[in-house]
Design an enzyme around this catalytic site. Structure first.
Site, PDB file in Angstrom:
ATOM      1  N   VAL A   1       0.852  -1.200   0.000  1.00 54.05           N
ATOM      2  CA  VAL A   1       0.000   0.000   0.000  1.00 54.05           C
ATOM      3  C   VAL A   1       0.884   1.245   0.000  1.00 54.05           C
ATOM      4  CG1 VAL A   1      -1.768   1.321   1.222  1.00 54.05           C
ATOM      5  CG2 VAL A   1      -1.830  -1.179   1.270  1.00 54.05           C
TER       6      VAL A   1
ATOM      7  N   ILE B   1       5.554   5.007   1.337  1.00 53.11           N
ATOM      8  CA  ILE B   1       4.942   5.704   2.472  1.00 53.11           C
ATOM      9  C   ILE B   1       4.651   4.698   3.585  1.00 53.11           C
ATOM     10  CG2 ILE B   1       3.000   7.120   3.241  1.00 53.11           C
ATOM     11  CD1 ILE B   1       2.566   7.912   0.305  1.00 53.11           C
TER      12      ILE B   1
ATOM     13  N   GLY C   1       6.910   6.957 -18.432  1.00 53.68           N
ATOM     14  CA  GLY C   1       7.078   5.728 -17.673  1.00 53.68           C
ATOM     15  C   GLY C   1       6.195   5.609 -16.449  1.00 53.68           C
TER      16      GLY C   1
ATOM     17  N   GLU D   1       1.546   2.130 -17.674  1.00 52.08           N
ATOM     18  CA  GLU D   1       1.867   0.952 -18.477  1.00 52.08           C
ATOM     19  C   GLU D   1       1.263   1.097 -19.873  1.00 52.08           C
ATOM     20  OE1 GLU D   1       3.729  -1.524 -17.393  1.00 52.08           O
ATOM     21  OE2 GLU D   1       3.822  -1.001 -15.261  1.00 52.08           O
TER      22      GLU D   1
ATOM     23  N   LYS E   1      -5.506  -1.426  -2.777  1.00 50.33           N
ATOM     24  CA  LYS E   1      -4.832  -0.788  -1.640  1.00 50.33           C
ATOM     25  C   LYS E   1      -5.836  -0.366  -0.563  1.00 50.33           C
ATOM     26  CE  LYS E   1      -1.195   0.760  -4.768  1.00 50.33           C
ATOM     27  NZ  LYS E   1      -0.652   1.889  -5.546  1.00 50.33           N
TER      28      LYS E   1
ATOM     29  N   GLY F   1       7.430   3.056  -7.597  1.00 49.96           N
ATOM     30  CA  GLY F   1       8.793   3.219  -8.108  1.00 49.96           C
ATOM     31  C   GLY F   1       9.737   2.220  -7.493  1.00 49.96           C
TER      32      GLY F   1
END
Length: 429
Positions: free
Chosen positions: A135, A139, A190, A193, A208, A305
């Site tokens: 999730v 963070i 990027g 998708e 999430k 990322g």
């Protein structure tokens, strides 16, 4: 002098997140001993293509195509699953737990649908199953909810859980782009998708929300329980109207613990431009929580990322290492001790922004208002700004209304000859 303790781990997958985990573990090597009291050694990595994977690591001998090299190795105490997808990841995780290994994952698809089963296996074996990275990427949110905020009854959570859609909506808002142009830019950079369905239709955010709501409300919520709606119908015109009203449009995940049951949904919303979430732009994510003791608190950062997600994965690995050293694995497992019903979406109350094209003649507005009133929809505001020959564009803002009553009104309005088009319906927070 006591012998230095080495905790050996295995990893399933060496894609974007797996490569990030490898890099972060390397960068932490010198600090591991003082930070943890032990060193972490990556012993084996399961991959599909040995040659391709060998080029990414310093020691090619650690890559393998055989899962048994990890599952049957008694030295490996922690397995990190970053291969994604439901299968074979599910079978691999259960096999590792049953083999007495602790498991860390970033797999939101799996946790959102099969979390209960996996956590039960972890408990049965007295092992850790940690999933912070599932999730909001980097963070910290699962651990704060289960530990730091455990003294609260959390009543509501809402947030921006998908960086791709937030980037798209930011470009639409700040640069006046239409959805298709902003999506292409996100793909070029990027962020999106080639097939962006999971992002733009709200599916990624829905998974999430299911995971976080389960942790926050101590009652199991699965992905199938979350109502999802994407941003593909949002236009630059809607964005402009929102600005004129002092609002911003965001794809929000919202979950509430109510006396009638848990609400869990993902959809676009107009949110006041002064709300903290309204200023979260580009690919950033944020989660806003309300608890009875802490009141309001917000977590903000990179939601995806290679390295941000790896940060959460390695944080979980370090947590498991500490538990191994102090012989307390499995101390925080499934926290879903309640069994709350899931509120049907038709019973959830929302305010609505409605934009429609109607015949520009006497009595039309009165007819529209009558349909709303007959279906228990109260109008808070009605604006007429644009006239194009025979038709006028109006915007209606409703008071809070049950979704089923609103849908009844929309169905009737959609069939009226005096209404050329219902251009947009967006909820208002």
């Amino acid at each position: 002098m006591a012998e230095e303790r080495v905790i050996k781990i295995g990893m399933l997958g060496l894609g974007t997140v797996g490569t990030g985990v490898y890099k972060v573990l390397k960068s932490q090597q010198e600090e591991m001993l003082p930070k943890l009291g032990a060193r972490v050694e990556l012993k084996k990595i399961l991959v599909r293509n040995v040659e391709k994977a060998a080029a990414k690591v310093d020691d090619p001998s650690i890559v393998t195509m055989n899962f048994e090299d990890i599952a049957n190795d008694p030295e490996i105490e922690i397995v990190v699953e970053v291969m994604g997808g439901k299968q074979p990841a599910m079978n691999y995780i259960l096999a590792c737990l049953d083999a007495g290994k602790n498991v860390v994952t970033a797999n939101k698809d799996l946790v959102a649908s099969e979390g209960k089963k996996i956590l039960a296996a972890a408990k049965r074996n007295g092992k850790d199953f940690l999933y912070e990275a599932s999730v909001a990427g980097g963070i910290p949110i699962i651990r704060p909810v289960k530990q730091c905020l455990a003294a609260n009854h959390i009543t509501e959570l809402m947030g921006i859980f998908n960086g791709t859609t937030n980037f798209i909506l930011t470009k639409m808002s700040q640069e006046g782009m239409e959805f298709g142009d902003a999506l292409r830019l996100a793909q070029d950079m990027g962020y999106a998708e080639a097939d962006p369905t999971a992002d733009v239709e709200g599916l990624d955010a829905g998974r999430k929300v299911a995971i976080l709501a389960s942790a926050a409300f101590n009652s199991r919520v699965t992905f199938e329980d979350v109502y999802t709606e994407g941003i593909t119908k949002i236009t630059a015109t809607d964005i402009q109207y929102a600005k004129e009203m002092g609002c911003t449009i965001k794809l929000l995940g919202v979950a509430k613990d109510t006396p009638e049951g848990i609400e869990a949904r993902v959809h676009p919303m107009l949110i006041d431009s002064n709300h903290p979430l309204a200023t979260v732009n580009d690919s950033y994510n944020a989660v806003f929580l309300t608890g009875d003791a802490v009141q309001d608190t917000m977590f903000y950062g990179r939601g995806a990322g290679e390295l941000p997600t790896a940060s959460a994965v390695v944080g979980d690995i370090f947590d498991v290492v500490r538990n191994i050293l102090w012989n307390c694995c499995g101390r925080i497992g499934c926290t879903c001790y309640r069994e709350c019903p899931i509120k049907r979406v038709g019973e959830i109350k929302s305010k609505y922004f409605v934009r429609m094209q109607i015949e520009n003649r006497y009595g039309t507005l009165a007819s529209v208002a009558s349909v709303f009133g007959n279906n228990k929809v109260s109008i808070a505001q009605m604006l007429q700004k644009r006239v194009n020959g025979k038709y006028a564009e109006i915007v209606v803002i409703t008071d809070e209304v049950k979704e089923r009553h609103f849908e009844d009104a929309m169905q009737i309005l959609g069939g009226m000859s005096m209404i050329q088009e219902i251009s947009s319906t967006i909820r208002v927070y």
